[in-house]
Design an enzyme around this catalytic site. Structure first.
Site, PDB file in Angstrom:
ATOM      1  N   GLY A  72       0.810  -1.213   0.000  1.00 23.39           N
ATOM      2  CA  GLY A  72       0.000   0.000   0.000  1.00 23.39           C
ATOM      3  C   GLY A  72       0.841   1.260   0.000  1.00 23.39           C
ATOM      4  O   GLY A  72       0.398   2.320   0.461  1.00 23.39           O
ATOM      5  N   GLY A 107      -0.479   4.727  -1.343  1.00 22.86           N
ATOM      6  CA  GLY A 107      -1.577   5.402  -0.666  1.00 22.86           C
ATOM      7  C   GLY A 107      -1.084   6.561   0.175  1.00 22.86           C
ATOM      8  O   GLY A 107       0.106   6.912   0.161  1.00 22.86           O
ATOM      9  N   THR A 129      -5.493   0.470  13.358  1.00 17.33           N
ATOM     10  CA  THR A 129      -6.259   1.680  13.662  1.00 17.33           C
ATOM     11  C   THR A 129      -6.884   1.627  15.045  1.00 17.33           C
ATOM     12  O   THR A 129      -7.171   0.537  15.568  1.00 17.33           O
ATOM     13  CB  THR A 129      -7.380   1.857  12.615  1.00 17.33           C
ATOM     14  N   ASP A 130      -7.144   2.810  15.609  1.00 12.10           N
ATOM     15  CA  ASP A 130      -7.846   2.872  16.897  1.00 12.10           C
ATOM     16  C   ASP A 130      -9.293   2.409  16.788  1.00 12.10           C
ATOM     17  O   ASP A 130      -9.921   2.060  17.792  1.00 12.10           O
ATOM     18  CB  ASP A 130      -7.800   4.291  17.469  1.00 12.10           C
ATOM     19  N   GLU A 131      -9.835   2.353  15.569  1.00 14.19           N
ATOM     20  CA  GLU A 131     -11.243   2.012  15.400  1.00 14.19           C
ATOM     21  C   GLU A 131     -11.572   0.575  15.781  1.00 14.19           C
ATOM     22  O   GLU A 131     -12.750   0.231  15.949  1.00 14.19           O
ATOM     23  CB  GLU A 131     -11.692   2.300  13.961  1.00 14.19           C
ATOM     24  N   TYR A 136     -15.502  -1.913   8.236  1.00  6.85           N
ATOM     25  CA  TYR A 136     -14.083  -1.586   8.093  1.00  6.85           C
ATOM     26  C   TYR A 136     -13.301  -1.964   9.350  1.00  6.85           C
ATOM     27  O   TYR A 136     -12.308  -2.695   9.286  1.00  6.85           O
ATOM     28  CB  TYR A 136     -13.905  -0.091   7.811  1.00  6.85           C
ATOM     29  N   ALA A 193     -14.101  -3.911  11.786  1.00 10.37           N
ATOM     30  CA  ALA A 193     -14.160  -5.351  12.050  1.00 10.37           C
ATOM     31  C   ALA A 193     -13.133  -6.100  11.199  1.00 10.37           C
ATOM     32  O   ALA A 193     -12.470  -7.032  11.668  1.00 10.37           O
ATOM     33  CB  ALA A 193     -15.567  -5.879  11.776  1.00 10.37           C
ATOM     34  N   LYS A 227     -10.339  -4.842  10.068  1.00 10.39           N
ATOM     35  CA  LYS A 227      -9.008  -4.526  10.594  1.00 10.39           C
ATOM     36  C   LYS A 227      -8.744  -5.301  11.887  1.00 10.39           C
ATOM     37  O   LYS A 227      -7.627  -5.781  12.111  1.00 10.39           O
ATOM     38  CB  LYS A 227      -8.870  -3.026  10.839  1.00 10.39           C
ATOM     39  N   ASN A 268      -6.474   9.344  14.152  1.00  9.41           N
ATOM     40  CA  ASN A 268      -6.795   9.893  12.830  1.00  9.41           C
ATOM     41  C   ASN A 268      -5.607  10.640  12.224  1.00  9.41           C
ATOM     42  O   ASN A 268      -5.113  11.591  12.818  1.00  9.41           O
ATOM     43  CB  ASN A 268      -7.983  10.856  12.931  1.00  9.41           C
ATOM     44  N   PRO A 293     -20.243  18.782   4.375  1.00 10.43           N
ATOM     45  CA  PRO A 293     -21.248  17.987   5.089  1.00 10.43           C
ATOM     46  C   PRO A 293     -20.773  17.580   6.486  1.00 10.43           C
ATOM     47  O   PRO A 293     -19.828  16.815   6.634  1.00 10.43           O
ATOM     48  CB  PRO A 293     -21.394  16.754   4.190  1.00 10.43           C
ATOM     49  N   GLY A 340     -24.060   3.547  12.847  1.00  9.15           N
ATOM     50  CA  GLY A 340     -23.098   2.975  13.780  1.00  9.15           C
ATOM     51  C   GLY A 340     -21.921   3.874  14.071  1.00  9.15           C
ATOM     52  O   GLY A 340     -20.834   3.387  14.402  1.00  9.15           O
ATOM     53  N   HIS A 341     -22.107   5.187  13.977  1.00  6.46           N
ATOM     54  CA  HIS A 341     -21.002   6.139  14.097  1.00  6.46           C
ATOM     55  C   HIS A 341     -20.445   6.140  15.520  1.00  6.46           C
ATOM     56  O   HIS A 341     -21.152   6.478  16.481  1.00  6.46           O
ATOM     57  CB  HIS A 341     -21.494   7.534  13.725  1.00  6.46           C
TER      58      HIS A 341
END
Length: 327
Positions: free
Chosen positions: A7, A10, A126-128, A150, A152, A154, A179, A205, A275-276
Site C-alpha cells: 500500500g 496510498g 487503527t484505533d477504530e 471496516y 471489524a 481490521k 486519525n 457535510p 453505527g457512528h
C-alpha cells in the site's frame, strides 16, 4: 535493510516511503519495494518525489495474489503493511472488498513472510478496532469491539497477525494509530474533503451535531512512530501511536472554515453515519516510554501546512474528485 511496503502508493504508505528514502546525512537509506494495486485511493503520483531513487522499486500487484506476493517477499528483511481498504462509509455500502483486502490479503502476506523467513512484520492498524469510548483512553490490552465493517476487518487482520507470531514465531508487531492528516490524503477523508470543497466554493457535510471526537496525528509523526516500532519494538506486541490533539468534528470544522476564510453558512448538517462511533482515544504511553516516541508536528502548524498544500496542489486532487488520477 530491504523493506517491502504494501500500500505504498496510498496516503500513509507513500509518506512513509518518501520519508524513508529522504537524504539523512551519512545514514544508508533502506532499499524499498512498494507493492500496490493502485485502486482508487492509490497513485504512483504520490511517489513521484522518489521515483528515480536507486533504492526504490515499484510493483503493481494485489496483496491477495499469492504468486505476486511470493515474488516480492523473497529477500526482504522486513514488511511494513499499510495496504487496506479504509473508508468507513464505503464499508457500510459494501463490506466485501474490506474483508477480501484487509483479512485475506493480510493472511496471504503473513503466509509468504513465514515461508521466506522475513525478519520483522509491522502490521499497521487503527484505533477504530476498539469501538467507542466515552471517557479515558484505551491501552494496548483493551478488548476489541469494532462497530463498522471496516474496523471489524481490521480487527480480524490484527488477530491474524498476532496469531501468526504465536503459532509460527514470525516477528510481528502491530501498531494502532489515531486519525491521520497531511498532504496527499485522498479527498474522501474529512480534512481534505472539507478543504477542497471550501476551495471550490462548495458547502461541507457535517455529520449530525458534530459532537464526535477524534485525536489528530500528522502523517509524518505516524511514520516516525512506525519506524521506532520497526527498529525497536518487541515482537508480538501492540503499540499505540497518537497525536495528542483531541477535537470534536464541530471544533475541527470551525478551524477548517477559519483556515479557508469561510463562515458557518458553508456547513450543511447531514444525517449521521450508521453505527457512528462517538469517540476514539488511545493511551500511547507505552511507545513513549519504551521507544522515546513523541509527536513533533503541532496541530496548529500541521493543519495550516496541510491546508496550504491542498490550496497549491489543485492539479493533484481535482482529478480525484472527478473520478480520475492526479496530474
Amino acid at each position: 535493510m530491504r523493506i517491502l511496503v504494501t500500500g505504498g502508493a496510498g496516503f500513509i504508505g507513500s509518506a512513509y516511503v518518501r520519508r524513508a528514502l529522504a537524504p539523512r546525512g551519512a545514514a544508508q537509506p533502506p532499499r524499498i519495494t512498494v507493492l500496490d494495486a493502485l485502486t482508487y485511493s492509490g497513485s504512483e503520483a504520490n511517489l513521484a518525489p522518489v521515483a528515480g531513487h536507486p533504492g526504490y522499486t515499484f510493483v503493481h500487484g494485489d496483496i491477495c495474489d499469492p504468486d505476486v506476493v511470493d515474488q516480492v517477499m523473497a529477500g526482504q528483511d522486513a514488511v511494513v503493511h499499510f495496504a487496506a481498504e479504509s473508508h468507513v462509509d464505503r464499508s457500510i455500502d459494501g463490506a466485501g472488498p474490506f474483508v477480501r483486502t484487509n483479512v485475506l490479503g493480510t493472511q496471504v502476506l503473513l503466509d509468504a513472510a513465514v515461508r521466506h523467513r522475513v525478519g520483522r512484520f509491522v502490521h499497521v492498524s487503527t484505533d477504530e478496532v476498539y469501538g467507542s469510548i466515552a471517557e479515558g483512553s484505551w491501552t494496548e490490552d483493551a478488548p476489541l469491539a469494532p462497530n463498522s465493517p471496516y474496523s471489524a476487518s481490521k480487527a480480524g487482520s490484527d488477530l491474524l497477525a498476532l496469531a501468526c507470531h504465536r503459532t509460527h514465531g514470525l516477528d510481528v508487531v502491530v501498531t494502532r494509530c489515531t486519525n491521520n492528516y497531511g498532504p496527499y490524503q485522498f479527498p474522501e477523508k474529512v480534512i481534505p474533503l472539507f478543504v477542497t470543497h471550501l476551495i471550490e466554493g462548495r458547502t461541507v457535510p457535517l455529520y449530525g451535531d458534530g459532537r464526535h471526537r477524534r485525536d489528530w496525528l500528522h502523517v509524518l509523526d505516524h511514520c516516525r512512530g512506525i519506524d521506532l516500532v520497526l527498529h525497536g519494538g518487541r515482537a508480538g506486541e501492540v503499540y499505540h501511536i497518537g497525536g495528542g490533539t483531541e477535537l470534536s468534528n464541530r471544533e475541527l470544522t470551525g478551524l477548517l472554515l477559519e483556515a479557508c476564510g469561510a463562515g458557518w453558512d458553508r456547513v450543511e448538517h447531514v444525517a449521521d453515519r450508521k453505527g457512528h462511533d462517538l469517540r476514539y482515544a488511545l493511551d500511547d504511553s507505552k511507545i513513549r516510554e519504551e521507544l522515546g516516541y513523541a509527536p513533533e508536528v503541532s496541530f496548529t502548524e500541521g493543519l495550516a501546512a496541510t491546508v496550504e498544500w491542498y490550496r497549491t496542489h489543485r492539479a493533484w486532487w481535482q482529478p480525484l474528485k472527478e473520478g480520475g488520477r492526479p496530474r
